[in-house]
Design a protein around this motif. Structure first.
Motif, mmCIF file in Angstrom:
data_model
loop_
_atom_site.group_PDB
_atom_site.id
_atom_site.type_symbol
_atom_site.label_atom_id
_atom_site.label_comp_id
_atom_site.label_asym_id
_atom_site.label_seq_id
_atom_site.Cartn_x
_atom_site.Cartn_y
_atom_site.Cartn_z
ATOM 1 N N TRP A 173 -4.186 1.332 -6.146
ATOM 2 C CA TRP A 173 -4.019 1.101 -4.707
ATOM 3 C C TRP A 173 -2.542 1.116 -4.362
ATOM 4 C CZ3 TRP A 173 -7.871 0.440 -1.045
ATOM 5 C CH2 TRP A 173 -7.423 0.159 0.252
ATOM 6 N N PRO A 174 -1.981 2.287 -4.156
ATOM 7 C CA PRO A 174 -0.579 2.317 -3.730
ATOM 8 C C PRO A 174 -0.483 1.991 -2.242
ATOM 9 C CG PRO A 174 -1.454 4.536 -3.873
ATOM 10 C CD PRO A 174 -2.554 3.606 -4.321
ATOM 11 N N GLY A 175 0.387 1.090 -1.891
ATOM 12 C CA GLY A 175 0.607 0.837 -0.478
ATOM 13 C C GLY A 175 0.123 -0.502 0.006
ATOM 14 N N ALA A 176 -0.124 -0.560 1.305
ATOM 15 C CA ALA A 176 -0.448 -1.807 1.995
ATOM 16 C C ALA A 176 -1.788 -1.671 2.713
ATOM 17 C CB ALA A 176 0.649 -2.126 3.006
ATOM 18 N N LEU A 177 -2.374 -2.823 3.016
ATOM 19 C CA LEU A 177 -3.655 -2.866 3.707
ATOM 20 C C LEU A 177 -3.489 -3.601 5.033
ATOM 21 C CD1 LEU A 177 -6.786 -2.483 3.640
ATOM 22 C CD2 LEU A 177 -6.881 -4.755 2.599
ATOM 23 N N VAL A 178 -4.102 -3.047 6.072
ATOM 24 C CA VAL A 178 -4.144 -3.690 7.382
ATOM 25 C C VAL A 178 -5.600 -3.693 7.832
ATOM 26 C CG1 VAL A 178 -3.410 -3.585 9.793
ATOM 27 C CG2 VAL A 178 -1.819 -2.899 7.973
ATOM 28 N N ASP A 207 4.621 8.640 12.399
ATOM 29 C CA ASP A 207 5.647 9.604 12.004
ATOM 30 C C ASP A 207 6.433 9.160 10.771
ATOM 31 O OD1 ASP A 207 4.922 11.268 14.063
ATOM 32 O OD2 ASP A 207 6.651 10.801 15.326
ATOM 33 N N HIS A 208 6.303 7.892 10.388
ATOM 34 C CA HIS A 208 7.130 7.358 9.306
ATOM 35 C C HIS A 208 6.346 6.755 8.154
ATOM 36 C CE1 HIS A 208 10.525 7.939 11.937
ATOM 37 N NE2 HIS A 208 9.883 7.284 12.890
ATOM 38 N N ILE A 209 5.092 6.380 8.392
ATOM 39 C CA ILE A 209 4.285 5.755 7.342
ATOM 40 C C ILE A 209 2.984 6.540 7.193
ATOM 41 C CG2 ILE A 209 3.099 3.672 6.575
ATOM 42 C CD1 ILE A 209 5.039 2.030 8.211
ATOM 43 N N PRO A 210 2.858 7.296 6.108
ATOM 44 C CA PRO A 210 1.595 8.008 5.899
ATOM 45 C C PRO A 210 0.487 7.017 5.544
ATOM 46 C CG PRO A 210 3.059 8.344 4.027
ATOM 47 C CD PRO A 210 3.826 7.558 5.054
ATOM 48 N N GLY A 211 -0.724 7.379 5.882
ATOM 49 C CA GLY A 211 -1.843 6.511 5.547
ATOM 50 C C GLY A 211 -3.139 7.017 6.112
ATOM 51 N N ASP A 212 -4.158 6.228 5.905
ATOM 52 C CA ASP A 212 -5.503 6.538 6.359
ATOM 53 C C ASP A 212 -5.981 5.389 7.233
ATOM 54 O OD1 ASP A 212 -5.752 8.841 4.464
ATOM 55 O OD2 ASP A 212 -5.584 7.222 3.013
ATOM 56 N N ALA A 247 -16.522 -5.114 14.574
ATOM 57 C CA ALA A 247 -16.041 -3.865 13.987
ATOM 58 C C ALA A 247 -14.614 -4.091 13.491
ATOM 59 C CB ALA A 247 -16.072 -2.741 15.015
ATOM 60 N N TYR A 248 -14.189 -3.207 12.612
ATOM 61 C CA TYR A 248 -12.874 -3.351 11.996
ATOM 62 C C TYR A 248 -12.129 -2.029 12.002
ATOM 63 C CZ TYR A 248 -15.015 -7.619 10.397
ATOM 64 O OH TYR A 248 -15.642 -8.832 10.378
ATOM 65 N N GLY A 249 -10.846 -2.106 12.271
ATOM 66 C CA GLY A 249 -9.943 -0.998 12.040
ATOM 67 C C GLY A 249 -9.262 -1.298 10.713
ATOM 68 N N ILE A 250 -9.385 -0.387 9.776
ATOM 69 C CA ILE A 250 -8.835 -0.606 8.435
ATOM 70 C C ILE A 250 -7.862 0.524 8.130
ATOM 71 C CG2 ILE A 250 -9.363 -0.824 5.978
ATOM 72 C CD1 ILE A 250 -12.197 -1.740 6.870
ATOM 73 N N ALA A 251 -6.653 0.142 7.749
ATOM 74 C CA ALA A 251 -5.630 1.136 7.419
ATOM 75 C C ALA A 251 -5.122 0.911 6.007
ATOM 76 C CB ALA A 251 -4.471 1.047 8.406
ATOM 77 N N HIS A 252 -5.042 1.987 5.257
ATOM 78 C CA HIS A 252 -4.389 1.994 3.951
ATOM 79 C C HIS A 252 -3.095 2.776 4.155
ATOM 80 C CE1 HIS A 252 -4.344 3.525 -0.475
ATOM 81 N NE2 HIS A 252 -3.430 2.612 -0.248
ATOM 82 N N LEU A 253 -1.997 2.036 4.211
ATOM 83 C CA LEU A 253 -0.702 2.636 4.534
ATOM 84 C C LEU A 253 0.182 2.692 3.304
ATOM 85 C CD1 LEU A 253 -0.078 0.732 7.880
ATOM 86 C CD2 LEU A 253 -1.080 3.004 7.563
ATOM 87 N N ARG A 254 1.030 3.723 3.264
ATOM 88 C CA ARG A 254 1.961 3.902 2.149
ATOM 89 C C ARG A 254 3.383 3.991 2.701
ATOM 90 N NH1 ARG A 254 -2.798 5.755 1.579
ATOM 91 N NH2 ARG A 254 -2.622 7.834 2.375
ATOM 92 N N PRO A 255 3.945 2.816 3.033
ATOM 93 C CA PRO A 255 5.267 2.806 3.670
ATOM 94 C C PRO A 255 6.376 3.200 2.709
ATOM 95 C CG PRO A 255 4.508 0.565 3.287
ATOM 96 C CD PRO A 255 3.390 1.481 2.863
ATOM 97 N N PRO A 256 7.430 3.786 3.247
ATOM 98 C CA PRO A 256 8.597 4.113 2.417
ATOM 99 C C PRO A 256 9.325 2.831 2.025
ATOM 100 C CG PRO A 256 9.087 4.517 4.721
ATOM 101 C CD PRO A 256 7.634 4.135 4.649
ATOM 102 N N ALA A 257 10.228 2.934 1.071
ATOM 103 C CA ALA A 257 10.983 1.768 0.598
ATOM 104 C C ALA A 257 11.784 1.131 1.723
ATOM 105 C CB ALA A 257 11.899 2.170 -0.553
ATOM 106 N N GLU A 258 12.305 1.959 2.605
ATOM 107 C CA GLU A 258 13.094 1.442 3.723
ATOM 108 C C GLU A 258 12.446 1.875 5.033
ATOM 109 O OE1 GLU A 258 17.689 1.681 5.199
ATOM 110 O OE2 GLU A 258 17.272 1.608 3.052
#
Length: 119
Positions: free
Chosen positions: A51-56, A84-89, A3-14
């Motif tokens: 695809w804005p953001g990062a993948l985990v 609290d700091h990086i929105p995502g799914d 199984a996999y945990g998959i996150a699409h995160l949209r971190p802030p610049a800082e």
């Protein structure tokens, strides 16, 4: 089944200090459940769509292990440091296995579509 945990995160610049603390502690929360990073912030090469953001991607030995990790006290203790700091799914999904046959899947889906629903 893996199984996999998959996150699409949209971190802030800082990134704030909380995120660094989260990153320093997350592996220790994964270890008891056999979790390991497969993809962790590598640059995403968008081939179609947007695809804005990062993948985990975190791999687990099975769905139960993935859910147990996410619900664990150790992970719950650090979750807010990131959330609290990086929105995502985030989703947890079971893999399809080495014998997966997409043509057989299409046939089953086609058959299900053709079967009338009786009510």
């Amino acid at each position: 089944m893996t199984a996999y945990g998959i996150a699409h995160l949209r971190p802030p610049a800082e990134l704030p200090e909380d995120v660094f603390r989260y990153l320093e502690r997350i592996q220790a929360t994964l270890d008891p459940f056999g979790g390991k990073f497969v993809v962790h912030g590598s640059p995403v090469q968008v081939m179609e769509g947007d695809w804005p953001g990062a993948l985990v991607v975190i791999e687990f030995p099975g769905l139960a292990a993935a859910h147990e990790w996410y619900d664990s006290a150790a992970y719950r203790e650090i979750l807010r440091l990131r959330a609290d700091h990086i929105p995502g799914d985030l989703v947890i999904v079971e893999g399809c296995g080495p014998d997966h046959d997409s043509a057989a899947m299409a046939a089953a889906m086609r058959a299900a579509k053709a079967t009338p629903i009786r009510g």
